[in-house]
Design a protein around this motif. Structure first.
Motif, PDB file in Angstrom:
ATOM      1  N   PRO A 232       0.835  -1.206   0.000  1.00 23.72           N
ATOM      2  CA  PRO A 232       0.000   0.000   0.000  1.00 23.72           C
ATOM      3  C   PRO A 232       0.870   1.258   0.000  1.00 23.72           C
ATOM      4  O   PRO A 232       1.802   1.377   0.798  1.00 23.72           O
ATOM      5  N   ILE A 233       0.566   2.167  -0.898  1.00 19.35           N
ATOM      6  CA  ILE A 233       1.431   3.332  -1.107  1.00 19.35           C
ATOM      7  C   ILE A 233       0.618   4.619  -1.022  1.00 19.35           C
ATOM      8  O   ILE A 233      -0.498   4.703  -1.539  1.00 19.35           O
ATOM      9  N   ILE A 234       1.187   5.604  -0.329  1.00 17.06           N
ATOM     10  CA  ILE A 234       0.576   6.928  -0.218  1.00 17.06           C
ATOM     11  C   ILE A 234       1.569   7.936  -0.781  1.00 17.06           C
ATOM     12  O   ILE A 234       2.675   8.093  -0.250  1.00 17.06           O
ATOM     13  N   LEU A 235       1.184   8.600  -1.858  1.00 15.55           N
ATOM     14  CA  LEU A 235       2.039   9.597  -2.500  1.00 15.55           C
ATOM     15  C   LEU A 235       1.558  10.993  -2.106  1.00 15.55           C
ATOM     16  O   LEU A 235       0.434  11.385  -2.426  1.00 15.55           O
ATOM     17  N   CYS A 236       2.399  11.720  -1.413  1.00 12.78           N
ATOM     18  CA  CYS A 236       2.088  13.101  -1.061  1.00 12.78           C
ATOM     19  C   CYS A 236       2.695  14.031  -2.115  1.00 12.78           C
ATOM     20  O   CYS A 236       3.827  13.825  -2.552  1.00 12.78           O
ATOM     21  N   THR A 237       1.932  15.015  -2.519  1.00 19.39           N
ATOM     22  CA  THR A 237       2.408  15.993  -3.490  1.00 19.39           C
ATOM     23  C   THR A 237       2.067  17.391  -3.011  1.00 19.39           C
ATOM     24  O   THR A 237       1.123  17.586  -2.238  1.00 19.39           O
ATOM     25  N   ARG A 238       2.826  18.349  -3.489  1.00 19.80           N
ATOM     26  CA  ARG A 238       2.502  19.737  -3.181  1.00 19.80           C
ATOM     27  C   ARG A 238       1.318  20.183  -4.038  1.00 19.80           C
ATOM     28  O   ARG A 238       1.086  19.644  -5.112  1.00 19.80           O
ATOM     29  N   ALA A 239       0.607  21.168  -3.552  1.00 18.94           N
ATOM     30  CA  ALA A 239      -0.499  21.752  -4.319  1.00 18.94           C
ATOM     31  C   ALA A 239      -0.289  23.261  -4.414  1.00 18.94           C
ATOM     32  O   ALA A 239       0.229  23.887  -3.480  1.00 18.94           O
ATOM     33  N   LYS A 240      -0.673  23.823  -5.534  1.00 19.73           N
ATOM     34  CA  LYS A 240      -0.510  25.250  -5.767  1.00 19.73           C
ATOM     35  C   LYS A 240      -1.885  25.893  -5.977  1.00 19.73           C
ATOM     36  O   LYS A 240      -2.759  25.293  -6.605  1.00 19.73           O
ATOM     37  N   PRO A 241      -2.078  27.105  -5.447  1.00 19.79           N
ATOM     38  CA  PRO A 241      -3.367  27.781  -5.669  1.00 19.79           C
ATOM     39  C   PRO A 241      -3.598  28.028  -7.157  1.00 19.79           C
ATOM     40  O   PRO A 241      -2.676  28.366  -7.898  1.00 19.79           O
ATOM     41  N   VAL A 242      -4.814  27.840  -7.581  1.00 20.58           N
ATOM     42  CA  VAL A 242      -5.195  28.082  -8.970  1.00 20.58           C
ATOM     43  C   VAL A 242      -5.621  29.536  -9.125  1.00 20.58           C
ATOM     44  O   VAL A 242      -6.334  30.081  -8.274  1.00 20.58           O
ATOM     45  N   ILE A 243      -5.185  30.174 -10.192  1.00 18.24           N
ATOM     46  CA  ILE A 243      -5.622  31.541 -10.487  1.00 18.24           C
ATOM     47  C   ILE A 243      -7.085  31.489 -10.917  1.00 18.24           C
ATOM     48  O   ILE A 243      -7.442  30.783 -11.862  1.00 18.24           O
ATOM     49  N   MET A 244      -7.924  32.221 -10.204  1.00 17.98           N
ATOM     50  CA  MET A 244      -9.363  32.177 -10.453  1.00 17.98           C
ATOM     51  C   MET A 244      -9.845  33.503 -11.058  1.00 17.98           C
ATOM     52  O   MET A 244      -9.196  34.543 -10.923  1.00 17.98           O
ATOM     53  N   LYS A 245     -10.987  33.443 -11.720  1.00 17.90           N
ATOM     54  CA  LYS A 245     -11.634  34.639 -12.251  1.00 17.90           C
ATOM     55  C   LYS A 245     -13.133  34.549 -11.996  1.00 17.90           C
ATOM     56  O   LYS A 245     -13.700  33.454 -11.902  1.00 17.90           O
ATOM     57  N   ARG A 246     -13.753  35.705 -11.871  1.00 16.76           N
ATOM     58  CA  ARG A 246     -15.206  35.755 -11.643  1.00 16.76           C
ATOM     59  C   ARG A 246     -15.913  35.547 -12.976  1.00 16.76           C
ATOM     60  O   ARG A 246     -15.596  36.172 -13.977  1.00 16.76           O
ATOM     61  N   GLN A 247     -16.881  34.650 -12.967  1.00 16.58           N
ATOM     62  CA  GLN A 247     -17.599  34.342 -14.197  1.00 16.58           C
ATOM     63  C   GLN A 247     -19.034  33.956 -13.856  1.00 16.58           C
ATOM     64  O   GLN A 247     -19.301  33.348 -12.812  1.00 16.58           O
ATOM     65  N   LYS A 248     -19.943  34.283 -14.736  1.00 19.65           N
ATOM     66  CA  LYS A 248     -21.341  33.955 -14.497  1.00 19.65           C
ATOM     67  C   LYS A 248     -21.618  32.540 -14.993  1.00 19.65           C
ATOM     68  O   LYS A 248     -21.434  32.228 -16.168  1.00 19.65           O
ATOM     69  N   VAL A 249     -22.034  31.667 -14.081  1.00 20.60           N
ATOM     70  CA  VAL A 249     -22.328  30.270 -14.403  1.00 20.60           C
ATOM     71  C   VAL A 249     -23.736  29.961 -13.923  1.00 20.60           C
ATOM     72  O   VAL A 249     -24.035  30.056 -12.732  1.00 20.60           O
ATOM     73  N   GLY A 250     -24.609  29.585 -14.862  1.00 21.30           N
ATOM     74  CA  GLY A 250     -25.983  29.276 -14.486  1.00 21.30           C
ATOM     75  C   GLY A 250     -26.711  30.455 -13.885  1.00 21.30           C
ATOM     76  O   GLY A 250     -27.557  30.297 -12.997  1.00 21.30           O
ATOM     77  N   GLY A 251     -26.366  31.651 -14.332  1.00 23.68           N
ATOM     78  CA  GLY A 251     -27.044  32.839 -13.823  1.00 23.68           C
ATOM     79  C   GLY A 251     -26.462  33.393 -12.537  1.00 23.68           C
ATOM     80  O   GLY A 251     -26.937  34.404 -12.028  1.00 23.68           O
TER      81      GLY A 251
END
Length: 352
Positions: A173-192
């Motif tokens: 059994p193996i557990i791989l830990c990885t780093r995570a980076k914040p995603v650049i987000m933008k405001r968008q209208k979805v479903g109103g």
């Protein structure tokens, strides 16, 4: 070369099934501690209390902060830094494969790698290798731009695919830990409604996850369970990229990962516990949801409390499936005009 084959014996078939887990997160998300807790649960279920846990540390021996809390790593701790004997060797794929070969023979009952990100973006990792090959092509070989880029990946990816296959075939059994980076987000209208969505594609392929994994995008979907933790929900698999059905009851977004998580996964590995029955119940519920809301409602009301608890992790999926089934129900006359959408009906009423 002559190829020979043999069916597995009953004893071989009875061996525990492989378990692969991916945990990603930024600093302070609790991924190392959570990985050790889950690994302890797995190791104890498979090998008894105190069963050894192998720990491969690329983070300047940071895991040794936990050696008193997790004595199971003592004697099975590997300092996997980029330097060996004062020489910079980095993280090429063949070095990772050699490390996995070594761990397989160690007697460990579970393996934690922190951090696997080095194989992708570390010194000597895939990205650095690809850049070096691309630079070596130069301008005088008759290919430029995208063509050279593709040729460079064609040289780098095959060794890395061998590494990925080694991980998939790894028996411990193996557990791989990885780093995570914040995603650049933008405001968008979805479903109103205005909401935040990622700028461009992410490796998780999800618009509702504000983090991206610092690793190969294909690898994260090879895991039986893959989640991203963040500092606002330390230790909790808040953003679930992929969780196999049989583990959904163990991986709750707002509940920290513990030894019980690992123990439940190991029970499934040994064909024990309720994980496989949970998956069968989820499959049956999905089939019923495809019959529409009314049939799903009647089915849900006939469930006992334990079955309801099992299905709660996929409740939103069942609701969406049932609603979509009602919308797509074929009319008695297959040649009749399709039912107008609510917006069309409202427009027609306004016009009248």
């Amino acid at each position: 070369m002559k190829h020979e084959f043999a069916f597995l014996t009953p004893e071989q078939l009875a061996r525990p099934l492989p378990i692969s887990i991916g945990l990603s997160g930024g600093s302070g998300s609790g991924k190392t501690y959570s990985a050790l807790r889950v690994a302890r649960g797995i190791a104890e279920e498979l090998g008894g209390k105190g069963a050894p846990i192998a720990f491969v540390d690329t983070e300047n021996r940071r895991a040794l902060h936990y050696r008193e809390t997790f004595p199971e790593i003592v004697g099975h701790y590997l300092d996997f830094g980029p330097e060996v004997g004062g020489q910079m060797v980095g993280y090429p794929s063949d070095r990772w494969i050699a490390m996995l070969d070594f761990i397989e023979k160690s007697g460990a009952k579970a393996l934690v790698v922190d951090s696997w990100s080095g194989s992708w973006e570390g010194i000597g990792g895939v990205l650095e290798q690809q850049a070096a090959v691309l630079a070596a092509f130069g301008e005088g070989d008759g290919a430029k731009g995208d063509a050279n880029n593709i040729r460079a990946w064609a040289k780098v990816k095959p060794p890395y695919r061998k590494l990925i296959n080694r991980v998939i075939q790894f028996p411990i059994p193996i557990i791989l830990c990885t780093r995570a980076k914040p995603v650049i987000m933008k405001r968008q209208k979805v479903g109103g409604e205005w909401t935040d969505v990622p700028v461009g594609k992410t490796k998780t392929r999800r618009k509702d996850i504000p983090w991206d994994v610092a690793a190969d995008g294909d690898l994260i979907f090879e895991m039986a369970a893959m989640a991203i933790l963040d500092h606002e929900h330390p230790g909790c698999p808040k953003y679930q990229v992929k969780i196999a059905d049989q583990f959904k009851r163990l991986w709750v977004p707002d509940r920290p990962l513990t030894e019980e998580t690992g123990r439940g996964m190991a029970e499934w590995s040994k064909r024990q516990g309720s994980a496989q029955q949970d998956k069968a119940l989820m499959d049956a519920a999905r089939a019923k949801a495809r019959e529409g809301k009314d049939m799903m409602r009647a089915y849900w009301q006939g469930l006992d409390a334990n079955q309801v608890a099992t299905l709660k992790p996929i409740l939103a999926e069942l609701q969406e499936t049932a609603a979509r089934a009602d919308e797509q129900t074929a009319p008695d006359d297959p040649f009749s005009d399709p039912k107008p959408a609510p917006e069309q009906m409202a427009a027609a009423a306004a016009a009248a």
